[in-house]
Write a protein that holds these residues in place. Structure first.
Motif, mmCIF file in Angstrom:
data_model
loop_
_atom_site.group_PDB
_atom_site.id
_atom_site.type_symbol
_atom_site.label_atom_id
_atom_site.label_comp_id
_atom_site.label_asym_id
_atom_site.label_seq_id
_atom_site.Cartn_x
_atom_site.Cartn_y
_atom_site.Cartn_z
ATOM 1 N N ASP A 40 0.831 -1.211 0.000
ATOM 2 C CA ASP A 40 0.000 0.000 0.000
ATOM 3 C C ASP A 40 0.869 1.265 0.000
ATOM 4 N N VAL A 41 1.927 1.246 0.809
ATOM 5 C CA VAL A 41 2.861 2.390 0.859
ATOM 6 C C VAL A 41 3.526 2.565 -0.509
ATOM 7 N N GLN A 138 6.222 10.574 2.753
ATOM 8 C CA GLN A 138 4.969 11.196 2.313
ATOM 9 C C GLN A 138 3.882 10.139 2.110
ATOM 10 N N ALA A 139 4.289 8.990 1.545
ATOM 11 C CA ALA A 139 3.324 7.921 1.278
ATOM 12 C C ALA A 139 2.742 7.347 2.565
ATOM 13 N N VAL A 140 3.570 7.256 3.604
ATOM 14 C CA VAL A 140 3.107 6.719 4.894
ATOM 15 C C VAL A 140 1.959 7.577 5.437
ATOM 16 N N ASP A 141 2.066 8.887 5.262
ATOM 17 C CA ASP A 141 1.013 9.798 5.752
ATOM 18 C C ASP A 141 -0.286 9.668 4.958
ATOM 19 N N TYR A 145 -3.080 2.558 5.590
ATOM 20 C CA TYR A 145 -2.627 1.958 6.854
ATOM 21 C C TYR A 145 -1.922 2.981 7.751
ATOM 22 N N ARG A 146 -2.152 4.274 7.489
ATOM 23 C CA ARG A 146 -1.360 5.304 8.204
ATOM 24 C C ARG A 146 -1.468 5.235 9.728
ATOM 25 N N ASP A 147 -2.529 4.604 10.240
ATOM 26 C CA ASP A 147 -2.671 4.494 11.705
ATOM 27 C C ASP A 147 -1.724 3.459 12.302
ATOM 28 N N LEU A 160 10.356 1.037 8.042
ATOM 29 C CA LEU A 160 9.001 1.259 8.554
ATOM 30 C C LEU A 160 8.800 0.422 9.811
ATOM 31 N N ARG A 161 8.092 1.007 10.789
ATOM 32 C CA ARG A 161 7.669 0.218 11.950
ATOM 33 C C ARG A 161 6.170 -0.007 11.795
ATOM 34 N N ILE A 162 5.767 -1.278 11.814
ATOM 35 C CA ILE A 162 4.359 -1.625 11.577
ATOM 36 C C ILE A 162 3.758 -2.201 12.848
ATOM 37 N N ARG A 163 2.629 -1.644 13.239
ATOM 38 C CA ARG A 163 1.890 -2.071 14.449
ATOM 39 C C ARG A 163 2.790 -2.159 15.684
ATOM 40 N N GLU A 164 3.835 -1.329 15.717
ATOM 41 C CA GLU A 164 4.778 -1.298 16.857
ATOM 42 C C GLU A 164 5.458 -2.643 17.108
#
Length: 359
Positions: A40-41, A138-141, A145-147, A160-164
């Motif tokens: 998605d990013v 910019q894409a992450v924002d 899935y930006r949350d 990238l850090r995903i879901r901590e």
């Protein structure tokens, strides 16, 4: 003796079916989750900058370009197009690295990557990565899935850090096929019969990748022009070499033991060290009969003992690039702790096969 060997192989197969398969299934589930977010990013990145096209694709339930570093750490290799107008130069001055130089100054404007070419005609790995990092931020924002995803700060890598819980590094790269690096010219060693001329030809045709990431041998020198260099990576070639016999099963057991018992402070050991030592073991035991299922215990013990030796000498040469030390920059205390822990593991497995039930 044979009975002891048979007992160890029985226990290792049990370990493989229980522990290793559970690990594989858990990682496969994580990869699916992580790849959804990364795709998605990258889709957003491609909208902003069509030169960065996502090459992350699922082929037969495997994601092409996805490497597992640890159960919660991954690397996605993003293949870039059009290396055409550059010559590949590896003169050995930067172990593990090479540069891409314009084949002819007049071709500068013909390159798809014209603004990343330095004044002296090198395609800068660092400049491409820096641009890519801005696009990913910019894409992450913007992505859906930006949350749950955010950029890892304080690094020149794109992470990238995903879901901590998970960290994914996205590394721009060029695929190089049909050529073989000069710095790997000593492979295969003339006196070693493995892997044989046909497999060697296949592996060399498979080629290698050039990655835009910080290089082992450049740590501490990143600010200089040398950071324009690209890192050599041979994952497809390595995987091709490990296809036959119980090699893959052996690697799976090694990775599982590492994840469960050798995840230590200072991170002295990763999966790639295990893969490297397995390749060296293949050279020491060149006959295919040495990789029969019945030899799994012997091969595993051989690799663990070699690992202890490397940790004690604080040196683990890259399989294709022996001038590159995979332990470079690792704290000595961490290597020592890993040697002691590996010795405990090896002794346990050697003296009591049933101990695998608890490992």
């Amino acid at each position: 003796m044979i009975a002891t060997q048979a007992k160890l192989v029985y226990q290792l197969n049990k370990y493989y079916n229980e522990r290793c398969q559970t690990r594989k299934a858990a990682i496969a589930k994580t990869i699916r989750e992580v790849c959804k977010v990364v795709s998605d990013v990258l889709k957003e990145v491609e909208v902003q900058e069509p030169r960065f096209i996502s090459s992350l694709s699922e082929i037969e339930a495997r994601y092409e370009g996805m490497e597992v570093i640890a159960p919660n750490e991954f690397e996605v290799v993003l293949y870039l197009n059009q290396m055409g107008v550059f010559n590949f130069v590896d003169d050995g001055s930067l172990p593990g690295c090479a540069v891409l130089k314009l084949s002819d100054g007049r071709k500068r404007s013909m390159s798809l990557w014209v603004e990343f070419i330095t004044a002296s005609g090198y395609l800068s790995a660092r400049k491409i990565r820096s641009r890519f990092q801005t696009l990913v931020a910019q894409a992450v924002d913007k992505c859906s899935y930006r949350d749950v995803v955010k950029m890892v700060a304080d690094t020149s890598e794109v992470k990238l850090r995903i879901r901590e819980r998970y960290v994914v590094q996205i590394t721009p790269a060029f695929k190089c096929t049909g050529i073989w690096p000069r710095s790997a010219a000593q492979w295969p060693m003339p006196h070693i019969p493995w892997p044989g001329p046909n497999r060697v030809a296949e592996v060399k045709a498979e080629g290698f990748n050039l990655l835009s990431k910080e290089c082992y041998s450049l740590t501490g020198k990143q600010s200089s022009a040398e950071s324009d260099a690209w890192v050599l990576q041979f994952s497809e070639a390595e995987n091709r070499l490990l296809m036959a016999g119980c090699r893959k099963k052996c690697l799976s057991v090694l990775k599982t033991l590492r994840d469960r018992h050798l995840e230590l402070p200072g991170q002295p050991l990763n999966n790639y060290h295990m893969k490297t030592l397995l390749l060296y073991e293949c050279e020491k035991h060149p006959r295919e009969t040495d990789w029969d299922e019945s030899c799994l215990g012997d091969r595993l013990n051989g690799i663990l003992l070699q690992l202890i030796s490397c940790l004690q000498c604080r040196r683990c040469p890259h399989y294709f690039l022996p001038n590159l030390d995979l332990f470079q920059g690792k704290p000595h205390s961490a290597l020592e702790a890993a040697a002691k822990q590996t010795w405990r593991l090896a002794r346990e497995i050697l003296t009591n096969a049933k101990s695998l039930d608890k490992l």
